[in-house]
Design a protein around this motif. Structure first.
Motif, PDB file in Angstrom:
ATOM      1  N   HIS A  88     -22.508  61.442  45.734  1.00 52.84           N
ATOM      2  CA  HIS A  88     -23.372  61.815  44.669  1.00 52.84           C
ATOM      3  C   HIS A  88     -24.781  63.117  46.078  1.00 52.84           C
ATOM      4  O   HIS A  88     -25.124  63.497  44.350  1.00 52.84           O
ATOM      5  CB  HIS A  88     -24.245  61.137  44.004  1.00 52.84           C
ATOM      6  N   CYS A  89     -24.117  62.934  46.668  1.00 54.15           N
ATOM      7  CA  CYS A  89     -25.887  63.547  47.422  1.00 54.15           C
ATOM      8  C   CYS A  89     -25.564  64.881  47.015  1.00 54.15           C
ATOM      9  O   CYS A  89     -26.443  65.694  46.284  1.00 54.15           O
ATOM     10  CB  CYS A  89     -26.113  63.476  48.503  1.00 54.15           C
ATOM     11  N   PRO A  90     -24.510  65.684  47.571  1.00 52.73           N
ATOM     12  CA  PRO A  90     -24.334  66.719  46.821  1.00 52.73           C
ATOM     13  C   PRO A  90     -25.319  67.420  45.744  1.00 52.73           C
ATOM     14  O   PRO A  90     -24.737  68.212  45.158  1.00 52.73           O
ATOM     15  CB  PRO A  90     -22.999  67.010  47.222  1.00 52.73           C
ATOM     16  N   LEU A  91     -24.667  66.848  44.504  1.00 52.93           N
ATOM     17  CA  LEU A  91     -24.748  66.865  43.109  1.00 52.93           C
ATOM     18  C   LEU A  91     -26.072  66.678  43.135  1.00 52.93           C
ATOM     19  O   LEU A  91     -26.857  67.710  42.546  1.00 52.93           O
ATOM     20  CB  LEU A  91     -24.134  65.705  42.518  1.00 52.93           C
ATOM     21  N   ARG A  92     -26.938  65.647  43.633  1.00 55.91           N
ATOM     22  CA  ARG A  92     -28.017  65.649  42.869  1.00 55.91           C
ATOM     23  C   ARG A  92     -29.273  65.936  44.081  1.00 55.91           C
ATOM     24  O   ARG A  92     -30.374  66.211  43.126  1.00 55.91           O
ATOM     25  CB  ARG A  92     -28.713  64.240  43.056  1.00 55.91           C
ATOM     26  N   ASN A  93     -28.733  66.340  44.751  1.00 57.40           N
ATOM     27  CA  ASN A  93     -30.006  67.367  45.811  1.00 57.40           C
ATOM     28  C   ASN A  93     -28.974  67.860  46.798  1.00 57.40           C
ATOM     29  O   ASN A  93     -29.419  67.511  48.411  1.00 57.40           O
ATOM     30  CB  ASN A  93     -30.618  65.895  46.443  1.00 57.40           C
ATOM     31  N   PRO A  94     -28.686  69.197  46.762  1.00 56.44           N
ATOM     32  CA  PRO A  94     -27.588  69.598  47.599  1.00 56.44           C
ATOM     33  C   PRO A  94     -28.589  70.764  48.078  1.00 56.44           C
ATOM     34  O   PRO A  94     -29.679  70.352  48.137  1.00 56.44           O
ATOM     35  CB  PRO A  94     -27.207  71.003  46.506  1.00 56.44           C
ATOM     36  N   ASP A  95     -28.208  70.745  49.715  1.00 55.51           N
ATOM     37  CA  ASP A  95     -28.947  71.015  50.854  1.00 55.51           C
ATOM     38  C   ASP A  95     -30.077  70.146  50.808  1.00 55.51           C
ATOM     39  O   ASP A  95     -31.260  71.104  51.416  1.00 55.51           O
ATOM     40  CB  ASP A  95     -29.318  72.650  50.560  1.00 55.51           C
ATOM     41  N   ASP A  96     -30.422  69.436  50.687  1.00 60.52           N
ATOM     42  CA  ASP A  96     -31.278  68.119  51.110  1.00 60.52           C
ATOM     43  C   ASP A  96     -33.200  68.887  49.955  1.00 60.52           C
ATOM     44  O   ASP A  96     -33.644  68.929  50.724  1.00 60.52           O
ATOM     45  CB  ASP A  96     -31.762  67.966  52.020  1.00 60.52           C
ATOM     46  N   ARG A  97     -32.548  69.947  48.781  1.00 65.87           N
ATOM     47  CA  ARG A  97     -34.312  70.743  47.752  1.00 65.87           C
ATOM     48  C   ARG A  97     -34.705  69.017  47.661  1.00 65.87           C
ATOM     49  O   ARG A  97     -36.063  70.080  48.006  1.00 65.87           O
ATOM     50  CB  ARG A  97     -33.165  71.490  47.210  1.00 65.87           C
ATOM     51  N   LEU A  98     -34.428  68.463  47.663  1.00 64.14           N
ATOM     52  CA  LEU A  98     -35.875  67.709  47.436  1.00 64.14           C
ATOM     53  C   LEU A  98     -36.461  67.092  48.222  1.00 64.14           C
ATOM     54  O   LEU A  98     -38.290  66.180  47.966  1.00 64.14           O
ATOM     55  CB  LEU A  98     -34.768  65.513  46.715  1.00 64.14           C
ATOM     56  N   ALA A  99     -36.640  67.558  49.295  1.00 60.27           N
ATOM     57  CA  ALA A  99     -37.689  67.299  50.944  1.00 60.27           C
ATOM     58  C   ALA A  99     -38.588  67.445  50.751  1.00 60.27           C
ATOM     59  O   ALA A  99     -39.771  66.902  50.978  1.00 60.27           O
ATOM     60  CB  ALA A  99     -36.786  67.348  52.111  1.00 60.27           C
ATOM     61  N   ALA A 100     -38.209  68.793  49.830  1.00 61.70           N
ATOM     62  CA  ALA A 100     -39.819  69.211  49.469  1.00 61.70           C
ATOM     63  C   ALA A 100     -40.769  69.058  48.843  1.00 61.70           C
ATOM     64  O   ALA A 100     -41.991  69.461  48.470  1.00 61.70           O
ATOM     65  CB  ALA A 100     -40.083  70.910  48.771  1.00 61.70           C
ATOM     66  N   GLY A 101     -39.973  67.756  47.974  1.00 59.29           N
ATOM     67  CA  GLY A 101     -41.359  66.878  47.079  1.00 59.29           C
ATOM     68  C   GLY A 101     -41.711  65.557  47.678  1.00 59.29           C
ATOM     69  O   GLY A 101     -42.726  65.100  47.154  1.00 59.29           O
ATOM     70  N   GLY A 102     -41.256  65.530  48.712  1.00 57.32           N
ATOM     71  CA  GLY A 102     -42.102  64.960  49.632  1.00 57.32           C
ATOM     72  C   GLY A 102     -41.575  63.681  50.056  1.00 57.32           C
ATOM     73  O   GLY A 102     -39.982  64.005  50.425  1.00 57.32           O
ATOM     74  N   HIS A 103     -41.650  62.813  51.016  1.00 54.41           N
ATOM     75  CA  HIS A 103     -40.941  61.277  51.172  1.00 54.41           C
ATOM     76  C   HIS A 103     -40.059  60.813  50.399  1.00 54.41           C
ATOM     77  O   HIS A 103     -41.397  60.184  49.463  1.00 54.41           O
ATOM     78  CB  HIS A 103     -41.990  60.574  52.457  1.00 54.41           C
ATOM     79  N   GLY A 104     -39.772  59.864  50.678  1.00 47.96           N
ATOM     80  CA  GLY A 104     -38.780  58.738  49.566  1.00 47.96           C
ATOM     81  C   GLY A 104     -38.079  58.891  48.436  1.00 47.96           C
ATOM     82  O   GLY A 104     -37.892  60.301  48.408  1.00 47.96           O
ATOM     83  N   PRO A 105     -38.411  58.488  47.721  1.00 50.25           N
ATOM     84  CA  PRO A 105     -37.374  58.097  46.243  1.00 50.25           C
ATOM     85  C   PRO A 105     -38.445  59.307  45.367  1.00 50.25           C
ATOM     86  O   PRO A 105     -38.398  59.154  44.331  1.00 50.25           O
ATOM     87  CB  PRO A 105     -37.342  56.923  45.904  1.00 50.25           C
ATOM     88  N   VAL A 106     -38.372  60.606  45.732  1.00 50.66           N
ATOM     89  CA  VAL A 106     -39.660  61.266  45.002  1.00 50.66           C
ATOM     90  C   VAL A 106     -38.143  61.603  43.630  1.00 50.66           C
ATOM     91  O   VAL A 106     -39.430  61.896  42.566  1.00 50.66           O
ATOM     92  CB  VAL A 106     -38.951  63.232  45.270  1.00 50.66           C
ATOM     93  N   LEU A 107     -37.180  61.792  43.190  1.00 53.81           N
ATOM     94  CA  LEU A 107     -36.560  61.562  41.624  1.00 53.81           C
ATOM     95  C   LEU A 107     -37.495  60.797  40.935  1.00 53.81           C
ATOM     96  O   LEU A 107     -38.475  60.449  39.951  1.00 53.81           O
ATOM     97  CB  LEU A 107     -35.737  61.389  41.500  1.00 53.81           C
ATOM     98  N   LEU A 108     -37.940  59.287  41.696  1.00 56.30           N
ATOM     99  CA  LEU A 108     -38.127  57.816  40.982  1.00 56.30           C
ATOM    100  C   LEU A 108     -40.048  58.432  40.676  1.00 56.30           C
ATOM    101  O   LEU A 108     -40.269  58.013  39.744  1.00 56.30           O
ATOM    102  CB  LEU A 108     -38.439  56.563  41.685  1.00 56.30           C
ATOM    103  N   ASP A 109     -40.483  58.610  41.854  1.00 55.55           N
ATOM    104  CA  ASP A 109     -42.022  58.566  41.904  1.00 55.55           C
ATOM    105  C   ASP A 109     -41.894  59.901  41.394  1.00 55.55           C
ATOM    106  O   ASP A 109     -43.086  59.971  40.484  1.00 55.55           O
ATOM    107  CB  ASP A 109     -41.992  58.835  43.215  1.00 55.55           C
ATOM    108  N   ALA A 110     -41.125  61.123  40.900  1.00 52.66           N
ATOM    109  CA  ALA A 110     -41.663  61.903  39.330  1.00 52.66           C
ATOM    110  C   ALA A 110     -41.516  61.692  38.494  1.00 52.66           C
ATOM    111  O   ALA A 110     -42.305  61.739  37.682  1.00 52.66           O
ATOM    112  CB  ALA A 110     -40.723  63.226  39.438  1.00 52.66           C
ATOM    113  N   ALA A 111     -40.644  60.777  38.332  1.00 52.31           N
ATOM    114  CA  ALA A 111     -40.293  59.831  36.708  1.00 52.31           C
ATOM    115  C   ALA A 111     -41.594  58.666  36.636  1.00 52.31           C
ATOM    116  O   ALA A 111     -41.659  58.901  35.382  1.00 52.31           O
ATOM    117  CB  ALA A 111     -39.164  59.320  36.482  1.00 52.31           C
ATOM    118  N   ALA A 112     -42.369  58.005  37.626  1.00 54.40           N
ATOM    119  CA  ALA A 112     -43.635  57.620  37.278  1.00 54.40           C
ATOM    120  C   ALA A 112     -44.590  58.227  37.064  1.00 54.40           C
ATOM    121  O   ALA A 112     -45.077  57.652  35.966  1.00 54.40           O
ATOM    122  CB  ALA A 112     -43.554  56.374  38.089  1.00 54.40           C
TER     123      ALA A 112
END
Length: 165
Positions: free
Chosen positions: A136-160
């Protein structure tokens, strides 16, 4: 917040000797150590009688019931303390008080349920950063674009964070 931490004059205290910590523990089903903790956190109050025994007004039984129900619903103790501080001392919380307190907690509980439901539904697929889900990574996080948001579960942290706002 014990001894003389109440707003009730000492002359009124003598008219009613209150109830013991053991009585409150037995009637409420809460350990004495928990009652002492609740008192330290400002959730309940006691006072000392002439023999220097810790005593509680009977309304503490309802307050402890409110605390226990709120805790079981996942309400943090600081929020419980803040809510109980809005109630007048020396009066047993009533149905109207409970309705007001529980309504105040409802939005946070709904948000927590939504977060937990989302976490449960996505738990086997992704933990929020894509790092454990290669399919699922290429669909949810292509080219590791979430790395710019920080370390760890950034989608979960953003939802919180969204839920806190």
């Amino acid at each position: 917040m014990s001894t003389n931490g109440s707003d009730t004059p000492s002359s009124a205290r003598r008219a009613s000797d209150g109830v013991s910590v053991g009585f409150v523990a037995e009637r409420s089903g809460v350990a004495i150590s928990a009652l002492h903790f609740y008192e330290q956190e400002g959730l309940i109050r006691s006072w000392r009688n002439g023999a220097n025994h810790r005593r509680y007004d009977r309304d503490v039984l309802r307050r402890v019931a409110v605390i226990r129900v709120a805790q079981k619903a996942g309400v943090p103790l600081k929020e419980i303390a803040g809510a109980l501080a809005t109630l007048p001392q020396g009066r047993t919380p009533n149905a109207h008080d409970w309705e007001r307190l529980s309504t105040g907690w409802k939005a946070e509980l709904d948000a927590r349920i939504e977060r937990l439901t989302k976490l449960r539904d996505e738990l086997t697929g992704c933990i929020g950063c894509g790092c454990l889900s290669l399919k699922h990574c290429p669909l949810r996080n292509p080219d590791d674009r979430l790395a710019a948001g920080g370390h760890g579960p950034v989608l979960l942290d953003a939802a919180a964070k969204d839920d806190e706002a």
